[in-house]
Design a protein around this motif. Structure first.
Motif, PDB file in Angstrom:
ATOM      1  N   LYS A  24      -3.393  20.498  -2.939  1.00  0.00           N
ATOM      2  CA  LYS A  24      -2.433  19.797  -2.085  1.00  0.00           C
ATOM      3  C   LYS A  24      -2.653  18.296  -2.209  1.00  0.00           C
ATOM      4  N   ARG A  25      -1.572  17.561  -2.018  1.00  0.00           N
ATOM      5  CA  ARG A  25      -1.654  16.113  -2.069  1.00  0.00           C
ATOM      6  C   ARG A  25      -2.208  15.578  -0.758  1.00  0.00           C
ATOM      7  N   PRO A  26      -2.924  14.451  -0.846  1.00  0.00           N
ATOM      8  CA  PRO A  26      -3.434  13.855   0.391  1.00  0.00           C
ATOM      9  C   PRO A  26      -2.293  13.289   1.221  1.00  0.00           C
ATOM     10  N   LYS A  27      -2.504  13.240   2.510  1.00  0.00           N
ATOM     11  CA  LYS A  27      -1.508  12.683   3.432  1.00  0.00           C
ATOM     12  C   LYS A  27      -1.569  11.160   3.361  1.00  0.00           C
ATOM     13  N   ILE A  28      -0.493  10.571   2.922  1.00  0.00           N
ATOM     14  CA  ILE A  28      -0.407   9.116   2.800  1.00  0.00           C
ATOM     15  C   ILE A  28       0.186   8.565   4.088  1.00  0.00           C
ATOM     16  N   LYS A  29      -0.512   7.608   4.680  1.00  0.00           N
ATOM     17  CA  LYS A  29      -0.066   7.009   5.938  1.00  0.00           C
ATOM     18  C   LYS A  29       0.631   5.676   5.665  1.00  0.00           C
ATOM     19  N   LEU A  30       1.670   5.430   6.438  1.00  0.00           N
ATOM     20  CA  LEU A  30       2.468   4.222   6.240  1.00  0.00           C
ATOM     21  C   LEU A  30       1.758   2.937   6.643  1.00  0.00           C
ATOM     22  N   GLU A  31       0.989   2.950   7.697  1.00  0.00           N
ATOM     23  CA  GLU A  31       0.400   1.707   8.192  1.00  0.00           C
ATOM     24  C   GLU A  31      -0.436   0.984   7.132  1.00  0.00           C
ATOM     25  N   PRO A  32      -1.349   1.671   6.435  1.00  0.00           N
ATOM     26  CA  PRO A  32      -2.096   0.957   5.389  1.00  0.00           C
ATOM     27  C   PRO A  32      -1.189   0.446   4.268  1.00  0.00           C
ATOM     28  N   LEU A  33      -0.164   1.220   3.919  1.00  0.00           N
ATOM     29  CA  LEU A  33       0.768   0.762   2.882  1.00  0.00           C
ATOM     30  C   LEU A  33       1.543  -0.466   3.347  1.00  0.00           C
ATOM     31  N   ARG A  34       1.944  -0.462   4.590  1.00  0.00           N
ATOM     32  CA  ARG A  34       2.654  -1.632   5.126  1.00  0.00           C
ATOM     33  C   ARG A  34       1.764  -2.874   5.088  1.00  0.00           C
ATOM     34  N   GLU A  35       0.498  -2.716   5.456  1.00  0.00           N
ATOM     35  CA  GLU A  35      -0.429  -3.849   5.413  1.00  0.00           C
ATOM     36  C   GLU A  35      -0.533  -4.393   3.991  1.00  0.00           C
ATOM     37  N   ILE A  36      -0.655  -3.496   3.016  1.00  0.00           N
ATOM     38  CA  ILE A  36      -0.721  -3.914   1.612  1.00  0.00           C
ATOM     39  C   ILE A  36       0.573  -4.615   1.215  1.00  0.00           C
ATOM     40  N   GLY A  37       1.690  -4.011   1.545  1.00  0.00           N
ATOM     41  CA  GLY A  37       2.978  -4.578   1.164  1.00  0.00           C
ATOM     42  C   GLY A  37       3.239  -5.941   1.760  1.00  0.00           C
ATOM     43  N   TRP A  38       2.985  -6.081   3.038  1.00  0.00           N
ATOM     44  CA  TRP A  38       3.271  -7.354   3.701  1.00  0.00           C
ATOM     45  C   TRP A  38       2.275  -8.429   3.295  1.00  0.00           C
ATOM     46  N   GLN A  77       3.333   7.859  -6.842  1.00  0.00           N
ATOM     47  CA  GLN A  77       3.118   7.751  -8.285  1.00  0.00           C
ATOM     48  C   GLN A  77       1.630   7.684  -8.603  1.00  0.00           C
ATOM     49  N   ILE A  78       0.903   6.889  -7.845  1.00  0.00           N
ATOM     50  CA  ILE A  78      -0.548   6.776  -8.070  1.00  0.00           C
ATOM     51  C   ILE A  78      -1.235   8.097  -7.781  1.00  0.00           C
ATOM     52  N   ALA A  79      -0.864   8.751  -6.691  1.00  0.00           N
ATOM     53  CA  ALA A  79      -1.461  10.050  -6.355  1.00  0.00           C
ATOM     54  C   ALA A  79      -1.186  11.086  -7.444  1.00  0.00           C
ATOM     55  N   ASN A  80      -0.094  10.912  -8.182  1.00  0.00           N
ATOM     56  CA  ASN A  80       0.267  11.836  -9.256  1.00  0.00           C
ATOM     57  C   ASN A  80      -0.242  11.386 -10.617  1.00  0.00           C
ATOM     58  N   GLY A  81      -1.129  10.391 -10.641  1.00  0.00           N
ATOM     59  CA  GLY A  81      -1.792  10.018 -11.879  1.00  0.00           C
ATOM     60  C   GLY A  81      -1.179   8.889 -12.678  1.00  0.00           C
ATOM     61  N   ARG A  82      -0.143   8.242 -12.160  1.00  0.00           N
ATOM     62  CA  ARG A  82       0.453   7.118 -12.897  1.00  0.00           C
ATOM     63  C   ARG A  82      -0.512   5.933 -12.910  1.00  0.00           C
ATOM     64  N   SER A  83      -0.434   5.138 -13.937  1.00  0.00           N
ATOM     65  CA  SER A  83      -1.306   3.970 -14.083  1.00  0.00           C
ATOM     66  C   SER A  83      -0.834   2.819 -13.197  1.00  0.00           C
ATOM     67  N   ASP A  84      -1.736   1.874 -12.968  1.00  0.00           N
ATOM     68  CA  ASP A  84      -1.361   0.675 -12.222  1.00  0.00           C
ATOM     69  C   ASP A  84      -0.250  -0.079 -12.952  1.00  0.00           C
ATOM     70  N   ASP A  85      -0.307  -0.105 -14.278  1.00  0.00           N
ATOM     71  CA  ASP A  85       0.737  -0.783 -15.051  1.00  0.00           C
ATOM     72  C   ASP A  85       2.098  -0.139 -14.818  1.00  0.00           C
ATOM     73  N   ALA A  86       2.145   1.188 -14.813  1.00  0.00           N
ATOM     74  CA  ALA A  86       3.414   1.890 -14.593  1.00  0.00           C
ATOM     75  C   ALA A  86       3.941   1.630 -13.183  1.00  0.00           C
ATOM     76  N   TYR A 126      -6.469   2.349  -1.766  1.00  0.00           N
ATOM     77  CA  TYR A 126      -6.190   3.098  -0.543  1.00  0.00           C
ATOM     78  C   TYR A 126      -6.091   4.596  -0.838  1.00  0.00           C
ATOM     79  N   VAL A 127      -5.316   4.980  -1.830  1.00  0.00           N
ATOM     80  CA  VAL A 127      -5.116   6.400  -2.148  1.00  0.00           C
ATOM     81  C   VAL A 127      -6.452   7.068  -2.478  1.00  0.00           C
ATOM     82  N   GLN A 128      -7.339   6.348  -3.123  1.00  0.00           N
ATOM     83  CA  GLN A 128      -8.643   6.914  -3.483  1.00  0.00           C
ATOM     84  C   GLN A 128      -9.520   7.190  -2.276  1.00  0.00           C
ATOM     85  N   THR A 129      -9.210   6.576  -1.134  1.00  0.00           N
ATOM     86  CA  THR A 129      -9.973   6.832   0.083  1.00  0.00           C
ATOM     87  C   THR A 129      -9.523   8.100   0.801  1.00  0.00           C
TER      88      THR A 129
END
Length: 93
Positions: A3-17, A42-51, A86-89
């Motif tokens: 199963k995929r990890p549960k991604i939370k919006l708050e940390p992503l928002r902090e990164i984005g902003w 995409q990262i959770a599914n193995g895509r590279s940082d470049d992609a 973040y995803v790696q945590t």
């Protein structure tokens, strides 16, 4: 199948902003949620940082409709790297 990890919006928002905010003005907090969740997926599914950086640049240019600003690619790579960290945590389920 794992199963995929549960991604939370708050940390992503902090990164984005903090690192991205291509529009650069005060916007609703959820303005970039779809893009950031897509990048995290995409990262959770193995895509590279470049992609993922390519995706974020495409978002700025093609979806948001901005002109290519100086440092656009470098900023997108910083965001991709921060999202990866973040995803790696996240615990695997």
């Amino acid at each position: 199948m794992a199963k995929r990890p549960k991604i939370k919006l708050e940390p992503l928002r902090e990164i984005g902003w903090r690192n991205w905010n291509p529009i650069g003005t005060s916007l609703p907090m959820d303005e970039y949620d779809t893009y950031l969740l897509n990048a995290a997926g995409q990262i959770a599914n193995g895509r590279s940082d470049d992609a993922v950086a390519d995706y974020l640049v495409s978002v700025e240019l093609d979806q948001i409709g901005l002109d290519a600003a100086p440092g656009i690619r470098e900023r997108a790579l910083v965001v991709a790297s921060a999202i990866r960290a973040y995803v790696q945590t996240l615990p695997s389920r």
